[in-house]
Write a protein that holds these residues in place. Structure first.
Motif, PDB file in Angstrom:
ATOM      1  N   ALA A   5      13.389  50.995  10.842  1.00 24.90           N
ATOM      2  CA  ALA A   5      14.186  50.309  11.787  1.00 24.90           C
ATOM      3  C   ALA A   5      15.264  51.451  12.691  1.00 24.90           C
ATOM      4  O   ALA A   5      15.569  52.298  11.942  1.00 24.90           O
ATOM      5  CB  ALA A   5      14.982  49.183  11.736  1.00 24.90           C
ATOM      6  N   PRO A   6      15.307  51.613  13.802  1.00 23.15           N
ATOM      7  CA  PRO A   6      15.180  50.403  14.890  1.00 23.15           C
ATOM      8  C   PRO A   6      13.592  50.939  15.468  1.00 23.15           C
ATOM      9  O   PRO A   6      13.165  50.039  16.321  1.00 23.15           O
ATOM     10  CB  PRO A   6      16.129  50.513  16.030  1.00 23.15           C
ATOM     11  N   GLN A   7      13.037  52.151  15.306  1.00 24.23           N
ATOM     12  CA  GLN A   7      11.561  52.347  15.695  1.00 24.23           C
ATOM     13  C   GLN A   7      10.536  51.191  15.525  1.00 24.23           C
ATOM     14  O   GLN A   7       9.567  51.143  15.953  1.00 24.23           O
ATOM     15  CB  GLN A   7      10.995  53.508  15.091  1.00 24.23           C
ATOM     16  N   ALA A   8      10.930  50.606  14.316  1.00 27.60           N
ATOM     17  CA  ALA A   8       9.982  49.577  13.847  1.00 27.60           C
ATOM     18  C   ALA A   8       9.966  48.042  14.297  1.00 27.60           C
ATOM     19  O   ALA A   8       9.342  47.282  14.197  1.00 27.60           O
ATOM     20  CB  ALA A   8       9.884  49.299  12.313  1.00 27.60           C
ATOM     21  N   LEU A   9      10.874  47.928  15.313  1.00 31.35           N
ATOM     22  CA  LEU A   9      11.158  46.662  15.759  1.00 31.35           C
ATOM     23  C   LEU A   9       9.874  46.002  16.475  1.00 31.35           C
ATOM     24  O   LEU A   9       9.825  44.806  16.157  1.00 31.35           O
ATOM     25  CB  LEU A   9      12.526  46.738  16.749  1.00 31.35           C
ATOM     26  N   PRO A  10       9.189  46.660  17.207  1.00 33.29           N
ATOM     27  CA  PRO A  10       8.000  45.914  17.747  1.00 33.29           C
ATOM     28  C   PRO A  10       7.038  45.407  16.787  1.00 33.29           C
ATOM     29  O   PRO A  10       6.460  44.443  16.825  1.00 33.29           O
ATOM     30  CB  PRO A  10       7.282  47.200  18.698  1.00 33.29           C
ATOM     31  N   ARG A  11       7.028  46.039  15.519  1.00 29.25           N
ATOM     32  CA  ARG A  11       5.993  45.547  14.319  1.00 29.25           C
ATOM     33  C   ARG A  11       6.725  44.499  13.620  1.00 29.25           C
ATOM     34  O   ARG A  11       6.210  43.583  13.201  1.00 29.25           O
ATOM     35  CB  ARG A  11       5.749  46.794  13.633  1.00 29.25           C
ATOM     36  N   ILE A  12       8.032  44.564  13.629  1.00 32.96           N
ATOM     37  CA  ILE A  12       8.968  43.524  13.076  1.00 32.96           C
ATOM     38  C   ILE A  12       8.750  42.163  13.984  1.00 32.96           C
ATOM     39  O   ILE A  12       8.604  41.202  13.205  1.00 32.96           O
ATOM     40  CB  ILE A  12      10.329  43.950  12.647  1.00 32.96           C
ATOM     41  N   PHE A  13       9.035  42.343  15.041  1.00 34.09           N
ATOM     42  CA  PHE A  13       8.680  41.210  16.044  1.00 34.09           C
ATOM     43  C   PHE A  13       7.308  40.590  16.036  1.00 34.09           C
ATOM     44  O   PHE A  13       7.186  39.419  15.876  1.00 34.09           O
ATOM     45  CB  PHE A  13       9.171  41.728  17.521  1.00 34.09           C
ATOM     46  N   ALA A  14       6.210  41.647  15.739  1.00 34.56           N
ATOM     47  CA  ALA A  14       5.043  40.874  15.748  1.00 34.56           C
ATOM     48  C   ALA A  14       5.059  40.354  14.295  1.00 34.56           C
ATOM     49  O   ALA A  14       4.213  39.084  14.212  1.00 34.56           O
ATOM     50  CB  ALA A  14       3.930  42.052  15.589  1.00 34.56           C
ATOM     51  N   ILE A  15       5.425  40.646  13.090  1.00 35.06           N
ATOM     52  CA  ILE A  15       5.495  40.137  11.996  1.00 35.06           C
ATOM     53  C   ILE A  15       6.129  38.701  12.124  1.00 35.06           C
ATOM     54  O   ILE A  15       5.702  37.590  11.689  1.00 35.06           O
ATOM     55  CB  ILE A  15       6.081  40.948  10.761  1.00 35.06           C
ATOM     56  N   ASP A  16       7.437  38.836  12.960  1.00 35.66           N
ATOM     57  CA  ASP A  16       8.013  37.513  12.842  1.00 35.66           C
ATOM     58  C   ASP A  16       7.292  36.496  13.679  1.00 35.66           C
ATOM     59  O   ASP A  16       7.231  35.424  13.336  1.00 35.66           O
ATOM     60  CB  ASP A  16       9.420  37.619  13.837  1.00 35.66           C
ATOM     61  N   ALA A  17       6.430  36.826  14.627  1.00 36.70           N
ATOM     62  CA  ALA A  17       5.606  35.840  15.323  1.00 36.70           C
ATOM     63  C   ALA A  17       4.507  35.181  14.409  1.00 36.70           C
ATOM     64  O   ALA A  17       4.208  33.997  14.497  1.00 36.70           O
ATOM     65  CB  ALA A  17       4.967  36.637  16.732  1.00 36.70           C
TER      66      ALA A  17
END
Length: 130
Positions: free
Chosen positions: A68-80
């Motif tokens: 993080a924070p570079q991984a935020l797009p992947r984290i958001f995808a996991i959240d979805a």
């Protein structure tokens, strides 16, 4: 979150010179491990959707802690994906009543140690901060 709090306590120990805070940091690191083990046990691998949930949560944690924070797009995808799993599990839980009760009883037994350690850590922190 306990490992993050442990890091905060280490910084506070350095900033204030209160060595007791460093000892508390160690307790909170251990608590983080205990609660992670508890969470792992709550999602049995024998149930595919729960196993998938556990895998996603592990990956989310790893990304948060290491990228993080570079991984935020992947984290958001996991959240979805986790929200979709949650909806599916809410609509039709994969365990019957007997299996659910057995899992909950197992979790109750597993909670005793970390709950006791949590109380002890809170008391130690109160003394160290006083």
């Amino acid at each position: 979150m306990r490992p993050l709090y442990a890091a905060f306590l280490e910084g506070a120990a350095d900033a204030t010179g209160r060595k007791g805070l460093r000892a508390c940091a160690g307790a909170y690191r251990l608590l983080g491990e205990q609660w992670a083990e508890f969470g792992e046990a709550a999602l049995p691998d024998a149930v595919p959707d729960l196993k998938r949930t556990k895998k996603l949560l592990r990956e989310r944690r790893r990304l948060f802690e290491t990228e993080a924070p570079q991984a935020l797009p992947r984290i958001f995808a996991i959240d979805a994906e986790l929200r979709k799993l949650d909806a599916a599990l809410t609509e039709g839980f994969p365990l019957d009543e007997r299996e659910t009760l057995a899992l909950l009883e197992s979790m109750q037994g597993r909670a005793v140690e970390p709950v006791g350690a949590e109380r002890a850590a809170i008391e130690a922190l109160a003394k160290a901060a006083a």
